[in-house]
Design an enzyme around this catalytic site. Structure first.
Site, mmCIF file in Angstrom:
data_model
loop_
_atom_site.group_PDB
_atom_site.id
_atom_site.type_symbol
_atom_site.label_atom_id
_atom_site.label_comp_id
_atom_site.label_asym_id
_atom_site.label_seq_id
_atom_site.Cartn_x
_atom_site.Cartn_y
_atom_site.Cartn_z
ATOM 1 N N HIS A 256 36.770 43.889 36.107
ATOM 2 C CA HIS A 256 36.380 42.476 36.134
ATOM 3 C C HIS A 256 35.936 42.118 37.550
ATOM 4 O O HIS A 256 36.536 42.567 38.532
ATOM 5 C CB HIS A 256 37.573 41.622 35.702
ATOM 6 C CG HIS A 256 37.299 40.157 35.648
ATOM 7 N ND1 HIS A 256 37.282 39.361 36.767
ATOM 8 C CD2 HIS A 256 37.029 39.331 34.593
ATOM 9 C CE1 HIS A 256 37.017 38.115 36.411
ATOM 10 N NE2 HIS A 256 36.857 38.073 35.107
ATOM 11 N N ARG B 50 31.680 41.134 33.866
ATOM 12 C CA ARG B 50 32.154 42.258 33.080
ATOM 13 C C ARG B 50 31.015 42.815 32.235
ATOM 14 O O ARG B 50 29.975 42.176 32.078
ATOM 15 C CB ARG B 50 33.297 41.833 32.139
ATOM 16 C CG ARG B 50 34.612 41.529 32.805
ATOM 17 C CD ARG B 50 35.647 41.108 31.792
ATOM 18 N NE ARG B 50 35.421 39.757 31.290
ATOM 19 C CZ ARG B 50 36.017 39.255 30.210
ATOM 20 N NH1 ARG B 50 36.836 40.004 29.505
ATOM 21 N NH2 ARG B 50 35.778 38.016 29.833
ATOM 22 N N LYS C 47 28.848 40.744 29.236
ATOM 23 C CA LYS C 47 29.143 39.324 29.444
ATOM 24 C C LYS C 47 27.917 38.627 30.038
ATOM 25 O O LYS C 47 26.997 39.263 30.545
ATOM 26 C CB LYS C 47 30.353 39.151 30.368
ATOM 27 C CG LYS C 47 31.669 39.583 29.729
ATOM 28 C CD LYS C 47 32.019 38.703 28.539
ATOM 29 C CE LYS C 47 33.350 39.107 27.928
ATOM 30 N NZ LYS C 47 33.700 38.257 26.777
ATOM 31 N N ASP D 31 26.752 34.643 35.509
ATOM 32 C CA ASP D 31 27.552 33.500 35.958
ATOM 33 C C ASP D 31 27.410 33.402 37.477
ATOM 34 O O ASP D 31 27.618 34.380 38.194
ATOM 35 C CB ASP D 31 29.017 33.699 35.567
ATOM 36 C CG ASP D 31 29.906 32.502 35.912
ATOM 37 O OD1 ASP D 31 29.591 31.775 36.874
ATOM 38 O OD2 ASP D 31 30.924 32.300 35.236
ATOM 39 N N CYS E 258 29.212 32.253 39.861
ATOM 40 C CA CYS E 258 30.338 32.530 40.759
ATOM 41 C C CYS E 258 30.408 33.997 41.163
ATOM 42 O O CYS E 258 30.910 34.337 42.234
ATOM 43 C CB CYS E 258 31.657 32.080 40.141
ATOM 44 S SG CYS E 258 32.208 33.053 38.730
ATOM 45 N N TYR E 259 29.869 34.888 40.307
ATOM 46 C CA TYR E 259 29.898 36.308 40.639
ATOM 47 C C TYR E 259 28.886 36.666 41.724
ATOM 48 O O TYR E 259 28.892 37.799 42.220
ATOM 49 C CB TYR E 259 29.688 37.142 39.383
ATOM 50 C CG TYR E 259 30.841 36.972 38.419
ATOM 51 C CD1 TYR E 259 32.104 37.458 38.724
ATOM 52 C CD2 TYR E 259 30.674 36.267 37.225
ATOM 53 C CE1 TYR E 259 33.173 37.265 37.871
ATOM 54 C CE2 TYR E 259 31.735 36.065 36.365
ATOM 55 C CZ TYR E 259 32.986 36.559 36.693
ATOM 56 O OH TYR E 259 34.049 36.356 35.850
ATOM 57 N N ASP F 156 27.347 27.243 36.989
ATOM 58 C CA ASP F 156 27.491 28.601 36.486
ATOM 59 C C ASP F 156 26.141 29.178 36.058
ATOM 60 O O ASP F 156 25.707 30.227 36.498
ATOM 61 C CB ASP F 156 28.489 28.506 35.319
ATOM 62 C CG ASP F 156 28.484 29.661 34.346
ATOM 63 O OD1 ASP F 156 27.649 30.545 34.455
ATOM 64 O OD2 ASP F 156 29.339 29.658 33.449
ATOM 65 N N ASP G 23 30.494 22.109 39.210
ATOM 66 C CA ASP G 23 31.897 21.848 39.538
ATOM 67 C C ASP G 23 32.158 22.381 40.941
ATOM 68 O O ASP G 23 31.336 23.096 41.513
ATOM 69 C CB ASP G 23 32.841 22.477 38.504
ATOM 70 C CG ASP G 23 32.635 23.971 38.344
ATOM 71 O OD1 ASP G 23 32.866 24.709 39.322
ATOM 72 O OD2 ASP G 23 32.224 24.415 37.255
ATOM 73 N N HIS H 167 32.310 26.450 41.256
ATOM 74 C CA HIS H 167 31.026 27.140 41.273
ATOM 75 C C HIS H 167 30.178 26.747 42.476
ATOM 76 O O HIS H 167 29.433 27.576 43.017
ATOM 77 C CB HIS H 167 30.269 26.884 39.969
ATOM 78 C CG HIS H 167 30.778 27.701 38.823
ATOM 79 N ND1 HIS H 167 31.705 27.216 37.928
ATOM 80 C CD2 HIS H 167 30.511 28.985 38.453
ATOM 81 C CE1 HIS H 167 31.982 28.165 37.045
ATOM 82 N NE2 HIS H 167 31.285 29.241 37.336
#
Length: 414
Positions: free
Chosen positions: A253, A296, A299, A302, A304-305, A348, A355, A358
Protein backbone atom coordinates in the site's frame (compact mmCIF):
# COMPACT_ATOMS: atom_id res chain seq x y z
CA UNK A 1 -29.74 -21.01 1.43
CA UNK A 2 -32.44 -19.37 3.56
CA UNK A 3 -33.79 -15.89 2.89
CA UNK A 4 -32.08 -14.60 6.03
CA UNK A 5 -28.74 -16.12 4.98
CA UNK A 6 -29.07 -14.48 1.57
CA UNK A 7 -29.72 -11.09 3.18
CA UNK A 8 -26.68 -11.56 5.41
CA UNK A 9 -24.50 -12.45 2.41
CA UNK A 10 -25.67 -9.40 0.48
CA UNK A 11 -24.96 -7.18 3.50
CA UNK A 12 -21.42 -8.56 3.87
CA UNK A 13 -20.74 -8.15 0.16
CA UNK A 14 -21.96 -4.56 0.11
CA UNK A 15 -20.69 -3.26 3.46
CA UNK A 16 -17.50 -5.20 4.11
CA UNK A 17 -16.26 -6.48 0.78
CA UNK A 18 -17.34 -3.47 -1.25
CA UNK A 19 -19.25 -5.54 -3.80
CA UNK A 20 -22.02 -3.15 -4.69
CA UNK A 21 -22.38 -4.30 -8.27
CA UNK A 22 -22.08 -7.79 -9.80
CA UNK A 23 -19.15 -8.84 -11.93
CA UNK A 24 -20.11 -9.02 -15.61
CA UNK A 25 -18.19 -11.06 -18.15
CA UNK A 26 -18.11 -9.44 -21.56
CA UNK A 27 -17.10 -11.72 -24.46
CA UNK A 28 -15.45 -10.24 -27.52
CA UNK A 29 -16.37 -11.19 -31.07
CA UNK A 30 -12.87 -12.39 -31.73
CA UNK A 31 -12.19 -16.13 -31.72
CA UNK A 32 -9.05 -18.15 -31.66
CA UNK A 33 -9.69 -19.18 -35.29
CA UNK A 34 -12.63 -19.59 -37.62
CA UNK A 35 -12.88 -23.34 -37.04
CA UNK A 36 -13.09 -23.07 -33.26
CA UNK A 37 -15.78 -21.76 -30.98
CA UNK A 38 -13.27 -21.13 -28.19
CA UNK A 39 -13.21 -17.52 -27.04
CA UNK A 40 -9.76 -15.97 -27.07
CA UNK A 41 -10.54 -12.70 -25.28
CA UNK A 42 -12.82 -11.78 -22.40
CA UNK A 43 -13.08 -8.73 -20.21
CA UNK A 44 -14.57 -8.41 -16.77
CA UNK A 45 -16.66 -5.42 -15.81
CA UNK A 46 -16.47 -4.72 -12.08
CA UNK A 47 -17.17 -1.74 -9.87
CA UNK A 48 -13.47 -0.84 -10.01
CA UNK A 49 -13.23 -0.99 -13.83
CA UNK A 50 -16.41 1.04 -14.20
CA UNK A 51 -15.19 3.65 -11.73
CA UNK A 52 -11.83 3.83 -13.48
CA UNK A 53 -13.49 4.38 -16.85
CA UNK A 54 -15.45 7.26 -15.32
CA UNK A 55 -12.36 8.84 -13.75
CA UNK A 56 -10.34 8.34 -16.92
CA UNK A 57 -13.01 10.06 -19.00
CA UNK A 58 -13.06 13.05 -16.64
CA UNK A 59 -9.26 13.30 -16.68
CA UNK A 60 -9.09 13.10 -20.46
CA UNK A 61 -11.74 15.80 -20.77
CA UNK A 62 -9.66 18.08 -18.53
CA UNK A 63 -6.47 17.33 -20.44
CA UNK A 64 -8.24 18.10 -23.71
CA UNK A 65 -9.98 21.26 -22.50
CA UNK A 66 -6.76 22.71 -21.09
CA UNK A 67 -4.83 21.58 -24.15
CA UNK A 68 -1.17 22.53 -24.19
CA UNK A 69 -1.62 25.08 -21.42
CA UNK A 70 0.87 25.05 -18.60
CA UNK A 71 -1.52 25.61 -15.69
CA UNK A 72 -0.11 27.22 -12.57
CA UNK A 73 -0.97 26.57 -8.97
CA UNK A 74 -3.76 28.93 -7.86
CA UNK A 75 -2.07 29.76 -4.58
CA UNK A 76 -4.10 32.80 -3.54
CA UNK A 77 -7.28 30.88 -4.34
CA UNK A 78 -6.27 27.91 -2.20
CA UNK A 79 -5.12 30.21 0.62
CA UNK A 80 -8.70 31.39 1.07
CA UNK A 81 -9.74 27.79 1.73
CA UNK A 82 -7.02 27.30 4.35
CA UNK A 83 -7.56 30.65 6.08
CA UNK A 84 -11.27 29.94 6.50
CA UNK A 85 -10.55 27.32 9.17
CA UNK A 86 -8.90 29.82 11.52
CA UNK A 87 -11.94 32.03 11.73
CA UNK A 88 -14.83 29.59 11.39
CA UNK A 89 -15.97 26.42 13.10
CA UNK A 90 -15.64 23.23 11.10
CA UNK A 91 -18.93 21.88 9.72
CA UNK A 92 -20.85 19.20 11.60
CA UNK A 93 -19.89 16.45 9.18
CA UNK A 94 -16.27 16.88 10.28
CA UNK A 95 -17.11 15.97 13.89
CA UNK A 96 -15.33 12.66 13.31
CA UNK A 97 -12.05 14.62 13.09
CA UNK A 98 -12.32 15.72 16.73
CA UNK A 99 -9.63 13.15 17.55
CA UNK A 100 -7.41 14.43 14.73
CA UNK A 101 -7.00 18.07 15.71
CA UNK A 102 -3.15 18.03 15.54
CA UNK A 103 -3.42 16.64 12.02
CA UNK A 104 -5.71 19.44 10.85
CA UNK A 105 -3.30 22.03 12.28
CA UNK A 106 -0.32 20.33 10.63
CA UNK A 107 -2.07 20.03 7.26
CA UNK A 108 -3.14 23.67 7.17
CA UNK A 109 0.12 25.09 8.50
CA UNK A 110 2.25 23.01 6.13
CA UNK A 111 0.12 23.97 3.12
CA UNK A 112 0.39 27.66 3.89
CA UNK A 113 4.13 27.40 4.51
CA UNK A 114 4.78 25.59 1.24
CA UNK A 115 2.92 28.15 -0.87
CA UNK A 116 4.33 31.23 0.86
CA UNK A 117 6.39 31.22 4.06
CA UNK A 118 4.90 34.58 5.09
CA UNK A 119 1.36 33.18 5.12
CA UNK A 120 1.94 31.39 8.42
CA UNK A 121 2.22 34.45 10.66
CA UNK A 122 3.04 34.68 14.35
CA UNK A 123 -0.58 35.09 15.39
CA UNK A 124 -1.56 31.82 13.74
CA UNK A 125 1.55 30.11 15.11
CA UNK A 126 0.67 31.16 18.66
CA UNK A 127 -2.86 29.83 18.26
CA UNK A 128 -1.53 26.52 16.95
CA UNK A 129 0.89 26.13 19.86
CA UNK A 130 -1.72 27.03 22.45
CA UNK A 131 -4.14 24.45 21.15
CA UNK A 132 -1.56 21.71 20.85
CA UNK A 133 -0.20 22.11 24.37
CA UNK A 134 -3.71 22.09 25.79
CA UNK A 135 -4.22 18.73 24.07
CA UNK A 136 -1.20 17.12 25.73
CA UNK A 137 -0.01 15.55 28.95
CA UNK A 138 2.61 17.81 30.50
CA UNK A 139 3.52 19.22 27.06
CA UNK A 140 4.07 15.79 25.55
CA UNK A 141 3.02 13.24 24.53
CA UNK A 142 0.08 14.74 22.62
CA UNK A 143 -3.55 13.78 22.27
CA UNK A 144 -5.96 14.01 19.38
CA UNK A 145 -8.11 16.50 21.27
CA UNK A 146 -8.90 17.87 24.70
CA UNK A 147 -9.44 15.23 27.39
CA UNK A 148 -8.33 12.34 25.19
CA UNK A 149 -5.59 9.77 25.70
CA UNK A 150 -2.12 10.36 24.23
CA UNK A 151 -1.80 8.91 20.75
CA UNK A 152 1.39 8.20 18.82
CA UNK A 153 0.14 9.29 15.40
CA UNK A 154 -1.28 12.52 16.84
CA UNK A 155 2.02 13.15 18.63
CA UNK A 156 3.77 12.91 15.25
CA UNK A 157 1.35 15.46 13.76
CA UNK A 158 1.76 17.74 16.78
CA UNK A 159 5.56 17.74 16.60
CA UNK A 160 5.42 18.48 12.87
CA UNK A 161 2.96 21.31 13.44
CA UNK A 162 5.14 22.80 16.19
CA UNK A 163 8.18 22.59 13.89
CA UNK A 164 6.34 25.00 11.57
CA UNK A 165 5.92 27.59 14.32
CA UNK A 166 9.41 29.17 14.35
CA UNK A 167 9.80 28.62 18.10
CA UNK A 168 7.31 31.42 18.69
CA UNK A 169 7.22 32.30 22.43
CA UNK A 170 9.80 29.55 23.05
CA UNK A 171 7.33 26.78 22.13
CA UNK A 172 10.07 24.35 21.08
CA UNK A 173 11.64 24.52 24.54
CA UNK A 174 8.31 23.64 26.13
CA UNK A 175 8.18 20.18 24.53
CA UNK A 176 8.62 17.48 27.18
CA UNK A 177 11.26 15.43 25.38
CA UNK A 178 12.06 13.15 28.31
CA UNK A 179 8.39 12.43 28.92
CA UNK A 180 7.88 11.57 25.24
CA UNK A 181 10.95 9.32 25.27
CA UNK A 182 9.70 7.27 28.24
CA UNK A 183 6.28 7.04 26.64
CA UNK A 184 7.75 5.80 23.34
CA UNK A 185 9.68 3.10 25.17
CA UNK A 186 6.45 2.00 26.82
CA UNK A 187 4.79 1.74 23.39
CA UNK A 188 7.50 -0.59 22.06
CA UNK A 189 6.23 -4.05 21.08
CA UNK A 190 8.15 -7.32 21.22
CA UNK A 191 8.12 -7.53 17.42
CA UNK A 192 10.08 -4.28 17.09
CA UNK A 193 7.17 -2.02 16.16
CA UNK A 194 5.31 0.59 18.19
CA UNK A 195 1.68 0.73 19.35
CA UNK A 196 -0.46 3.85 19.05
CA UNK A 197 -1.31 4.01 22.75
CA UNK A 198 -0.55 2.46 26.12
CA UNK A 199 -3.90 0.77 26.67
CA UNK A 200 -5.13 -0.14 23.19
CA UNK A 201 -3.91 0.49 19.66
CA UNK A 202 -2.53 -1.10 16.55
CA UNK A 203 1.13 -1.74 15.77
CA UNK A 204 2.16 -1.35 12.14
CA UNK A 205 4.50 0.45 9.75
CA UNK A 206 2.57 3.71 10.16
CA UNK A 207 2.91 3.84 13.94
CA UNK A 208 6.52 2.70 13.78
CA UNK A 209 7.43 5.45 11.33
CA UNK A 210 5.70 8.02 13.55
CA UNK A 211 7.76 6.87 16.54
CA UNK A 212 11.01 7.08 14.56
CA UNK A 213 10.15 10.50 13.14
CA UNK A 214 9.25 11.96 16.54
CA UNK A 215 12.39 10.51 18.13
CA UNK A 216 14.65 11.73 15.33
CA UNK A 217 13.21 15.24 15.40
CA UNK A 218 13.51 15.48 19.19
CA UNK A 219 17.02 13.97 19.22
CA UNK A 220 15.97 11.02 21.40
CA UNK A 221 16.59 8.24 18.85
CA UNK A 222 18.61 5.89 21.06
CA UNK A 223 19.85 2.34 20.35
CA UNK A 224 17.37 1.09 22.94
CA UNK A 225 14.48 2.69 21.09
CA UNK A 226 15.70 1.38 17.70
CA UNK A 227 16.28 -2.22 18.75
CA UNK A 228 14.47 -4.58 16.39
CA UNK A 229 12.79 -1.78 14.43
CA UNK A 230 14.77 -2.26 11.24
CA UNK A 231 13.90 -5.97 11.11
CA UNK A 232 10.22 -5.20 11.74
CA UNK A 233 10.06 -2.79 8.80
CA UNK A 234 12.00 -5.05 6.43
CA UNK A 235 9.63 -7.94 7.14
CA UNK A 236 6.75 -5.75 5.91
CA UNK A 237 7.97 -5.74 2.30
CA UNK A 238 5.66 -7.95 0.24
CA UNK A 239 6.15 -10.08 -2.86
CA UNK A 240 4.83 -7.11 -4.89
CA UNK A 241 7.77 -4.90 -3.90
CA UNK A 242 5.89 -2.37 -1.82
CA UNK A 243 5.25 -2.60 1.92
CA UNK A 244 2.19 -3.59 3.90
CA UNK A 245 1.04 -2.61 7.37
CA UNK A 246 2.38 -5.66 9.21
CA UNK A 247 4.99 -8.34 8.55
CA UNK A 248 3.83 -10.91 5.97
CA UNK A 249 0.14 -10.11 6.42
CA UNK A 250 -0.99 -7.31 4.08
CA UNK A 251 -0.88 -6.26 0.46
CA UNK A 252 1.49 -3.46 -0.53
CA UNK A 253 0.00 0.00 0.00
CA UNK A 254 1.30 3.47 -0.88
CA UNK A 255 0.88 4.92 2.60
CA UNK A 256 2.46 1.97 4.38
CA UNK A 257 5.23 1.81 1.80
CA UNK A 258 6.08 5.43 2.52
CA UNK A 259 6.09 4.80 6.27
CA UNK A 260 8.36 1.78 5.96
CA UNK A 261 10.81 3.38 3.53
CA UNK A 262 10.91 6.69 5.42
CA UNK A 263 11.45 4.75 8.65
CA UNK A 264 14.31 2.84 7.07
CA UNK A 265 15.73 6.15 5.82
CA UNK A 266 15.78 7.48 9.39
CA UNK A 267 17.64 4.31 10.40
CA UNK A 268 19.93 4.69 7.33
CA UNK A 269 18.89 1.19 6.21
CA UNK A 270 17.01 1.76 2.94
CA UNK A 271 19.52 -0.28 0.94
CA UNK A 272 18.64 -3.38 2.99
CA UNK A 273 15.22 -3.73 1.38
CA UNK A 274 14.70 -5.04 -2.17
CA UNK A 275 15.24 -1.78 -4.07
CA UNK A 276 14.62 -3.26 -7.51
CA UNK A 277 11.19 -4.64 -6.59
CA UNK A 278 10.32 -1.46 -4.70
CA UNK A 279 11.16 0.70 -7.71
CA UNK A 280 9.09 -1.49 -10.01
CA UNK A 281 6.14 -1.33 -7.65
CA UNK A 282 6.32 2.48 -7.42
CA UNK A 283 6.56 2.78 -11.18
CA UNK A 284 3.51 0.55 -11.61
CA UNK A 285 1.45 2.93 -9.46
CA UNK A 286 1.51 5.57 -12.22
CA UNK A 287 -1.03 5.19 -15.00
CA UNK A 288 -0.16 6.33 -18.52
CA UNK A 289 -3.65 7.70 -19.17
CA UNK A 290 -4.54 9.59 -15.96
CA UNK A 291 -0.82 10.35 -15.30
CA UNK A 292 -1.30 10.34 -11.52
CA UNK A 293 -0.48 7.74 -8.89
CA UNK A 294 -2.56 5.10 -7.15
CA UNK A 295 -1.94 3.50 -3.77
CA UNK A 296 -2.43 -0.17 -4.62
CA UNK A 297 -2.73 -2.56 -7.52
CA UNK A 298 -6.07 -2.31 -9.34
CA UNK A 299 -7.04 0.91 -7.53
CA UNK A 300 -7.96 4.36 -8.78
CA UNK A 301 -5.59 7.29 -9.12
CA UNK A 302 -5.57 9.54 -6.04
CA UNK A 303 -3.81 12.89 -5.56
CA UNK A 304 -2.49 12.10 -2.07
CA UNK A 305 -0.21 9.39 -3.48
CA UNK A 306 1.62 12.16 -5.30
CA UNK A 307 3.35 12.42 -1.92
CA UNK A 308 3.08 8.93 -0.40
CA UNK A 309 4.50 7.19 -3.48
CA UNK A 310 6.27 10.29 -4.82
CA UNK A 311 8.22 10.64 -1.56
CA UNK A 312 9.37 7.02 -1.77
CA UNK A 313 10.68 7.78 -5.24
CA UNK A 314 12.48 10.89 -3.93
CA UNK A 315 13.98 8.98 -1.00
CA UNK A 316 15.39 6.46 -3.47
CA UNK A 317 16.79 9.35 -5.51
CA UNK A 318 18.56 10.73 -2.42
CA UNK A 319 20.08 7.26 -2.00
CA UNK A 320 21.54 7.46 -5.51
CA UNK A 321 18.90 5.54 -7.47
CA UNK A 322 17.16 6.72 -10.63
CA UNK A 323 13.63 8.13 -10.60
CA UNK A 324 10.92 5.53 -11.21
CA UNK A 325 8.02 7.90 -11.94
CA UNK A 326 7.29 10.43 -14.71
CA UNK A 327 7.39 13.74 -12.85
CA UNK A 328 6.15 16.04 -15.66
CA UNK A 329 3.15 13.73 -16.16
CA UNK A 330 2.43 13.76 -12.42
CA UNK A 331 2.60 17.56 -12.41
CA UNK A 332 0.05 17.63 -15.22
CA UNK A 333 -2.33 15.39 -13.27
CA UNK A 334 -1.99 17.55 -10.16
CA UNK A 335 -2.43 20.92 -11.85
CA UNK A 336 -5.16 19.89 -14.26
CA UNK A 337 -7.10 17.25 -12.31
CA UNK A 338 -6.52 17.97 -8.60
CA UNK A 339 -7.41 21.67 -8.66
CA UNK A 340 -10.44 23.48 -9.98
CA UNK A 341 -11.26 27.12 -10.58
CA UNK A 342 -14.70 26.51 -9.07
CA UNK A 343 -13.69 25.54 -5.52
CA UNK A 344 -10.48 26.35 -3.61
CA UNK A 345 -8.43 23.58 -2.08
CA UNK A 346 -6.98 20.49 -3.74
CA UNK A 347 -8.74 17.19 -4.28
CA UNK A 348 -8.22 13.48 -4.73
CA UNK A 349 -9.41 13.35 -8.35
CA UNK A 350 -11.99 14.97 -10.64
CA UNK A 351 -15.47 14.71 -9.21
CA UNK A 352 -14.26 14.76 -5.59
CA UNK A 353 -14.39 17.63 -3.10
CA UNK A 354 -11.24 19.32 -1.76
CA UNK A 355 -10.16 18.72 1.84
CA UNK A 356 -7.24 19.66 4.08
CA UNK A 357 -5.64 16.22 3.86
CA UNK A 358 -5.48 16.13 0.07
CA UNK A 359 -4.54 19.80 -0.17
CA UNK A 360 -1.40 19.16 1.88
CA UNK A 361 -0.24 15.92 0.31
CA UNK A 362 -0.98 17.03 -3.23
CA UNK A 363 1.06 20.19 -2.59
CA UNK A 364 3.95 18.21 -1.12
CA UNK A 365 3.81 15.80 -4.04
CA UNK A 366 3.94 18.71 -6.47
CA UNK A 367 6.91 20.17 -4.59
CA UNK A 368 8.81 16.89 -4.93
CA UNK A 369 8.37 16.99 -8.71
CA UNK A 370 9.77 20.53 -8.91
CA UNK A 371 13.01 20.12 -6.96
CA UNK A 372 16.10 18.00 -7.48
CA UNK A 373 17.81 16.49 -4.44
CA UNK A 374 21.39 15.81 -3.49
CA UNK A 375 22.52 12.28 -2.67
CA UNK A 376 22.79 11.53 1.05
CA UNK A 377 22.22 8.66 3.47
CA UNK A 378 21.13 11.00 6.27
CA UNK A 379 17.38 11.64 6.32
CA UNK A 380 17.74 14.88 8.26
CA UNK A 381 20.47 16.21 5.94
CA UNK A 382 18.49 15.95 2.70
CA UNK A 383 19.01 19.08 0.61
CA UNK A 384 18.08 20.28 -2.85
CA UNK A 385 20.22 20.66 -5.93
CA UNK A 386 18.49 23.68 -7.44
CA UNK A 387 18.82 24.06 -11.18
CA UNK A 388 16.28 26.86 -11.48
CA UNK A 389 14.69 29.54 -9.32
CA UNK A 390 11.22 29.21 -10.84
CA UNK A 391 9.45 27.08 -8.28
CA UNK A 392 5.81 27.30 -7.30
CA UNK A 393 6.43 25.69 -3.91
CA UNK A 394 9.12 25.44 -1.27
CA UNK A 395 11.22 22.26 -1.08
CA UNK A 396 9.98 19.40 1.11
CA UNK A 397 12.02 16.86 3.03
CA UNK A 398 10.53 13.59 1.70
CA UNK A 399 11.21 11.66 4.92
CA UNK A 400 9.67 13.99 7.51
CA UNK A 401 6.98 15.69 5.42
CA UNK A 402 8.12 19.21 6.28
CA UNK A 403 9.64 22.10 4.32
CA UNK A 404 13.40 21.59 4.37
CA UNK A 405 14.05 25.02 5.86
CA UNK A 406 11.65 24.51 8.77
CA UNK A 407 13.05 21.06 9.52
CA UNK A 408 16.59 22.43 9.50
CA UNK A 409 15.71 25.19 11.98
CA UNK A 410 13.90 22.80 14.30
CA UNK A 411 16.70 20.23 14.33
CA UNK A 412 19.40 22.84 14.86
CA UNK A 413 17.47 24.17 17.86
CA UNK A 414 17.06 20.69 19.30
Amino acid sequence: MSGQDLKTLKFINAQFLGRKRPTIEAISDEQMDQDSSMVCMTSLSTETTEDREEVLLECLELFESLGLENPTLLKEFHKSYLDYSFNNALPRQMKALDASQPWILYWIACSLRLMNREWLGEDIQRRICKKLFKASLENGPFCGGFGQDPHLVCTYAAINALALCDNVDGCWDQINRQGIYKWLLALKSDNGGFRTGLVVGECDTRTTYCALSVAAMLDILTPELCQGVEQFLLRCQTYEGGFGACPQEDEAHGGYTFCAVAGLAILESVEKCNISMLSEWCSARQTAEEKGLSGRSNKLVDGCYSYWVGAVNTILETQGYSSCIDKPALQEYILKCCQSTERPGLRDKPGKSPDYYHTTYVLMGLSLTEHSFNTTKSASAISTREESDKFQLGAVNPVFGLPIEDLRKFLSHT
